[in-house]
Write an enzyme that holds these catalytic residues in place. Structure first.
Site, PDB file in Angstrom:
ATOM      1  N   SER A  61      41.515  53.017   3.915  1.00 34.07           N
ATOM      2  CA  SER A  61      42.435  53.420   4.973  1.00 34.07           C
ATOM      3  C   SER A  61      42.240  52.531   6.182  1.00 34.07           C
ATOM      4  CB  SER A  61      42.179  54.883   5.358  1.00 34.07           C
ATOM      5  OG  SER A  61      42.811  55.214   6.586  1.00 34.07           O
ATOM      6  N   LYS A  62      43.336  52.124   6.815  1.00 29.64           N
ATOM      7  CA  LYS A  62      43.224  51.271   7.993  1.00 29.64           C
ATOM      8  C   LYS A  62      42.591  52.013   9.163  1.00 29.64           C
ATOM      9  CE  LYS A  62      47.934  52.152   9.702  1.00 29.64           C
ATOM     10  NZ  LYS A  62      49.233  51.530  10.040  1.00 29.64           N
ATOM     11  N   ARG A  63      42.616  53.346   9.136  1.00 26.72           N
ATOM     12  CA  ARG A  63      41.975  54.118  10.214  1.00 26.72           C
ATOM     13  C   ARG A  63      40.464  54.160  10.057  1.00 26.72           C
ATOM     14  NH1 ARG A  63      46.103  57.216   8.429  1.00 26.72           N
ATOM     15  NH2 ARG A  63      44.653  58.595   7.340  1.00 26.72           N
ATOM     16  N   ARG A  64      39.999  53.954   8.835  1.00 22.68           N
ATOM     17  CA  ARG A  64      38.569  54.155   8.553  1.00 22.68           C
ATOM     18  C   ARG A  64      37.864  52.893   8.074  1.00 22.68           C
ATOM     19  NH1 ARG A  64      39.371  58.216   5.167  1.00 22.68           N
ATOM     20  NH2 ARG A  64      39.684  56.759   3.435  1.00 22.68           N
ATOM     21  N   VAL A 117      40.487  46.805   6.464  1.00 27.53           N
ATOM     22  CA  VAL A 117      41.364  46.527   5.325  1.00 27.53           C
ATOM     23  C   VAL A 117      42.322  45.374   5.569  1.00 27.53           C
ATOM     24  CG1 VAL A 117      41.264  48.915   4.528  1.00 27.53           C
ATOM     25  CG2 VAL A 117      43.094  48.225   6.096  1.00 27.53           C
TER      26      VAL A 117
END
Length: 471
Positions: free
Chosen positions: A236-239, A242
């Site tokens: 995930s781009k939030r976590r 990536v």
């Protein structure tokens, strides 16, 4: 024999996800292995994403990876006439219908009928007229199953009763993903659709549209395994980190990134992981792709990248390192940069780094005009170092008579001072640590002697005197 034709069709999101890069690579490898073609198609039906910046965020990373394409880039936004014609055909054939219900109205009808949330064909027989805000929905079969024969996942069945009548034209008259994909894949002669597992549940909708339009046999599908992190969570781009561009900016080699991405869900039969791209092309095929989620392991990527770095010649290493050692972000004045120093030390640095943004930390003391002392190293090697003041005094005196043409001789001089003082003091005197701290400010780094030669006589003596004065 029909031509193998695949397509990489990302939506413009502002950056290329490593998962999308892996998908692009697998399409490219499959096309090249079978002597086919890869089509690049940008799924920009969302008007907000129709900008050159978003398109460049797809194309530039692909070029960096060295992945070319044989046709395109095509833009779905430029195929509105073909999409509109397909929608009109589906309406005329009774395979689609107009719907003017808002989301709130749909929810109210569900509540009144005691049905679960969702669309339950409310407008199928309402004879809605087209107009502003009216959508077009595809009429899904009420019975039977839609089967997707997937190369990676085998036979996957979807009960038609579980598929609600989905939207194929939005209220602004733009086509949705499912409709545009079916039409474009047909018109572009796509033989294989290779994409991520997260799109598997959209495939029955695309196939239903395909069949309703009379397109014949659908493409062969292959849904690649998801990429997950160490906790087995979907990237995930939030976590997670990536963005492919972040790895480019950190100094990963494109050849190493391609090699690593190829191993995410696929593996060569001989289990040799690090190998030239032409060998990967020769060995790659979809039947060897595993359905299980693939772990995107930064440590494994570092290992592969470091192997590629070690394989570079000194000239190639200096070329690759230069963008990370010049420009506004360099920790030294531009005029201090010396490519010859980097090239001379390439062999030592290559053994110690995983990516090129680490190079500066190994040579900054040579290229910076001033020494920045690490207090821990200063206290250990000079303040508390046995006979450190005498070491600096004698080393300065001995080096003043040398011409700095031989790294081996510089080593002999410095180490000889330690041996002499050990004998006179009656206890071991280590001469290298105080000299290293005086020259570099640190207690660790590259083997000192060749960098010392490159630093030069005048600068070396000046730094030793400065450290002695500070002591």
């Amino acid at each position: 024999m029909s031509l193998t034709r695949v397509r990489f069709a990302p939506a413009p999101t502002g950056f290329l996800h490593v998962g999308s890069a892996r998908t692009a690579l697998f399409n490219w490898l499959f096309a090249r292995h079978h002597g086919g073609e890869m089509v690049l198609r940008v799924e920009d039906t969302d008007a907000a994403l129709k900008t050159q910046e978003y398109v460049d965020a797809i194309i530039e990373p692909l070029r960096w990876l060295g992945l070319d394409w044989d046709a395109g880039p095509y833009f779905q936004s430029e195929r509105t006439e073909a999409h509109a014609a397909a929608i009109e055909q589906l309406l005329a054939d009774g395979a689609a219908y107009y719907c003017d219900l808002t989301r709130d109205e749909i929810e109210a009808r569900c509540a009144a009928a005691g049905l679960p949330a969702g669309y339950h064909g409310w407008s199928r027989d309402r004879d809605v007229a087209d107009g502003p805000g009216v959508v077009v929905r595809f009429r899904c079969p009420d019975e039977g199953t839609t089967v997707v024969n997937d190369v990676v996942r085998g036979r996957v069945s979807f009960p038609n009763e579980s598929l609600e009548d989905f939207v194929i034209r939005r209220g602004d008259r733009s086509p949705t993903f499912h409709l545009a994909n079916a039409v474009d894949d047909h018109d572009m002669g796509i033989s294989h659709v290779i994409r991520g597992e997260d799109l598997l549940n959209t495939t029955p909708r695309v196939q239903l549209i395909w069949q309703a339009l009379g397109y014949g046999a659908p493409p062969t599908y292959a849904h690649l395994p998801l990429l997950v992190n160490a906790k087995r969570q979907k990237l995930s781009k939030r976590r997670d980190d990536v963005s492919l561009d972040s790895y480019r900016r950190a100094g990963y080699l494109p050849e190493a990134m391609v090699n690593y991405l190829a191993l995410l869900g696929w593996g060569p039969p001989d289990e040799v992981e690090i190998r030239p791209l032409e060998e990967i092309v020769a060995l790659f095929d979809l039947d060897a792709v595993k359905p299980a989620a693939a772990f995107f392991d930064p440590a494994r990527l570092d290992h592969i990248n470091s192997a590629y770095i070690k394989s570079l010649t000194p000239e190639q290493f200096a070329d690759a390192a230069e963008p990370f050692l010049t420009g506004a972000d360099a920790p030294w004045p531009a005029e201090r940069y010396d490519r010859a120093i980097v090239q001379s030390l390439a062999g030592e640095i290559q053994q110690r780094i995983a990516h090129f943004d680490e190079v500066a930390g190994w040579v900054d003391w040579i290229l910076r005009p001033d020494v920045v002392y690490e207090e821990k190293a200063w206290n250990k090697s000079i303040v508390k170092g046995r006979a450190a003041a005498e070491v600096l005094d004698v080393v300065e005196s001995r080096l003043a008579d040398d011409d700095f043409s031989s790294a081996e001789r510089l080593e002999a001089i410095v180490m000889g001072v330690g041996d002499e003082l050990t004998e006179s003091v009656g206890a071991r005197v280590r001469s290298q640590p105080p000299v290293r701290v005086a020259l570099t400010g640190s207690g660790a780094g590259l083997p000192l002697w060749e960098p010392m030669r490159l630093l030069g006589k005048d600068e070396t003596l000046a730094r030793i005197r400065r450290a002695r004065s500070r002591l």
